[in-house]
Design an enzyme around this catalytic site. Structure first.
Site, PDB file in Angstrom:
ATOM      1  N   ASP A  48      -4.945  -1.281  -2.602  1.00  0.00           N
ATOM      2  CA  ASP A  48      -3.662  -0.337  -1.991  1.00  0.00           C
ATOM      3  C   ASP A  48      -3.928   0.659  -1.524  1.00  0.00           C
ATOM      4  O   ASP A  48      -4.264   0.795  -0.767  1.00  0.00           O
ATOM      5  CB  ASP A  48      -2.319  -0.805  -2.669  1.00  0.00           C
ATOM      6  CG  ASP A  48      -2.604  -2.356  -2.340  1.00  0.00           C
ATOM      7  OD1 ASP A  48      -2.778  -3.198  -1.955  1.00  0.00           O
ATOM      8  OD2 ASP A  48      -1.701  -2.747  -3.121  1.00  0.00           O
TER       9      ASP A  48
ATOM     10  N   PHE B 148       6.191 -10.148  -8.686  1.00  0.00           N
ATOM     11  CA  PHE B 148       4.360 -10.654  -8.990  1.00  0.00           C
ATOM     12  C   PHE B 148       4.636 -10.416 -10.154  1.00  0.00           C
ATOM     13  O   PHE B 148       4.856  -9.459 -11.245  1.00  0.00           O
ATOM     14  CB  PHE B 148       3.715  -9.614  -8.169  1.00  0.00           C
ATOM     15  CG  PHE B 148       2.834  -9.321  -8.419  1.00  0.00           C
ATOM     16  CD1 PHE B 148       1.811 -10.205  -8.017  1.00  0.00           C
ATOM     17  CD2 PHE B 148       1.574  -8.374  -9.040  1.00  0.00           C
ATOM     18  CE1 PHE B 148       0.088 -10.089  -7.938  1.00  0.00           C
ATOM     19  CE2 PHE B 148       0.522  -8.414  -9.785  1.00  0.00           C
ATOM     20  CZ  PHE B 148      -0.289  -9.657  -9.225  1.00  0.00           C
TER      21      PHE B 148
ATOM     22  N   SER C 127       4.543  -6.436   1.494  1.00  0.00           N
ATOM     23  CA  SER C 127       4.805  -7.334   0.752  1.00  0.00           C
ATOM     24  C   SER C 127       5.742  -5.626   0.020  1.00  0.00           C
ATOM     25  O   SER C 127       5.161  -4.397  -0.020  1.00  0.00           O
ATOM     26  CB  SER C 127       4.499  -7.501  -0.512  1.00  0.00           C
ATOM     27  OG  SER C 127       3.413  -6.858  -0.826  1.00  0.00           O
TER      28      SER C 127
ATOM     29  N   ASN D 193       2.566  -0.310  -1.712  1.00  0.00           N
ATOM     30  CA  ASN D 193       2.072   0.822  -2.786  1.00  0.00           C
ATOM     31  C   ASN D 193       0.735   1.681  -2.261  1.00  0.00           C
ATOM     32  O   ASN D 193       0.893   2.458  -2.114  1.00  0.00           O
ATOM     33  CB  ASN D 193       1.202  -0.268  -4.086  1.00  0.00           C
ATOM     34  CG  ASN D 193       1.613  -0.996  -4.970  1.00  0.00           C
ATOM     35  OD1 ASN D 193       2.205  -0.607  -5.029  1.00  0.00           O
ATOM     36  ND2 ASN D 193       0.740  -2.354  -4.939  1.00  0.00           N
TER      37      ASN D 193
ATOM     38  N   GLY E 142       4.294  -4.218  -4.908  1.00  0.00           N
ATOM     39  CA  GLY E 142       3.998  -4.532  -3.644  1.00  0.00           C
ATOM     40  C   GLY E 142       2.912  -3.947  -2.595  1.00  0.00           C
ATOM     41  O   GLY E 142       2.728  -2.625  -2.985  1.00  0.00           O
TER      42      GLY E 142
END
Length: 324
Positions: free
Chosen positions: A254, A103, A8, A52, A48
């Site tokens: 991430d 988000f 994403s 990231n 996302g």
């Protein structure tokens, strides 16, 4: 080492609540839950999972290929930001009709989070042909449109390309059959400890059965560090960075994944890889936003050395192409 990161790209709306969610939740009434929280602030940030991870890999000296589906708004500012950081955005697909994913997350004083995710253009990621993007040494398959995750995994498996499975946020949505498909044959499996338990529950596999189907399992445990389960049955434990003042946990996992894979690409052992991951994760958790932290060679190596020792710091500094 050529690394592709699929998943994403999103705009993050990050809010903080000064109280604790648990004080407003009645467990016996969860089927009727209707609560709202007066938040203290709002930060609109780039985010996302794939973006990231790719950003952090670039900060650690790599040029990862970002593979994702976005809206036209991505070209307004976000693409230029990632390009300037060193991410290769040439494989990003732009939707004609949908907005880039969004988000929305509220974090309370105990760092518990309530989040919502609007997929938007990410819903079209299944149209991306990973095989048509060239050859890779490793593909990280992070949360994405389910069809894209399945397609990218199949592409890697069919072509014999090593891949790292990172289903994380999609585990709540996915059924056992999908999770088994995403995990089976992975060179690396990333998750936190809760997600690891969820993988076992939904697949019906025991922990040993999960590990028999993959190469290395990397399980993060928040402030308790990380456990690495090797193919030979050995387990490597690495503690988290000490003395960290947590501000925002969004994107911490991430950045850890990026640090771990940067170490793999540099030829480091898994213990050093996890130490690199924990160090960059500590920078992110101390910052509001997922890509707002600063990383320079001297302070990064000093922080790593303070927690893991001079030998670790020297080995990592020699292996990684860190910015000055």
């Amino acid at each position: 080492m050529r690394i592709a990161v699929t998943g994403s790209v999103a705009t993050d709306h990050l809010m903080t609540f000064s109280g604790r969610f648990e004080d407003s939740i009645v467990p016996e009434q969860l089927d009727k839950i209707a609560v709202s929280f007066l938040v203290d602030d709002l930060e609109v940030r780039r985010g996302g999972t794939a973006a990231n991870i790719a950003f952090s890999l670039a900060k650690l000296g790599h040029r990862p290929l970002l593979v994702a589906s976005v809206g036209k708004d991505f070209d307004v500012e976000y693409r230029g930001w990632l390009d300037a950081a060193g991410v290769d955005t040439s494989a990003v697909r732009v939707s004609e009709s949908r907005h880039t994913a969004r988000f929305v997350c509220t974090t309370d004083s105990a760092l518990a989070q309530i989040s919502s995710f609007y997929p938007g253009a990410m819903s079209e990621a299944g149209a991306i042909d990973l095989a048509g993007l060239g050859e890779f040494d490793l593909v990280l398959i992070s949360p994405d449109d389910p069809a894209a995750m399945i397609s990218h995994t199949a592409s890697c498996r069919d072509r014999g390309v090593p891949f790292a499975a990172d289903p994380s946020q999609q585990l709540a949505f996915a059924d056992g059959a999908m999770i088994r498909d995403l995990v089976d044959g992975a060179t690396y499996l990333f998750s936190n400890d809760y997600e690891a338990a969820l993988i076992e529950k939904k697949t019906g596999w025991t922990a040993d059965e999960v590990r028999s189907r993959i190469g290395t399992q990397v399980t993060t445990r928040g402030k308790d560090g990380v456990s690495i389960y090797l193919p030979d049955g050995d387990v490597v434990e690495v503690g988290a960075i000490a003395g960290v003042t947590a501000v925002d946990p969004t994107g911490v996992g991430d950045s850890f994944r990026a640090g771990f894979l940067a170490g793999i690409a540099a030829g480091l052992g898994v213990e050093r890889c996890a130490q690199v991951g924990c160090t960059i994760a500590s920078l992110v958790v101390e910052t509001t936003g997922t890509q707002e932290y600063q990383l320079d060679r001297a302070s990064f190596i000093a922080r790593l050395g303070d927690s893991y020792g001079e030998d670790a710091a020297a080995e990592v500094e020699a292996a990684l192409d860190l910015p000055n």
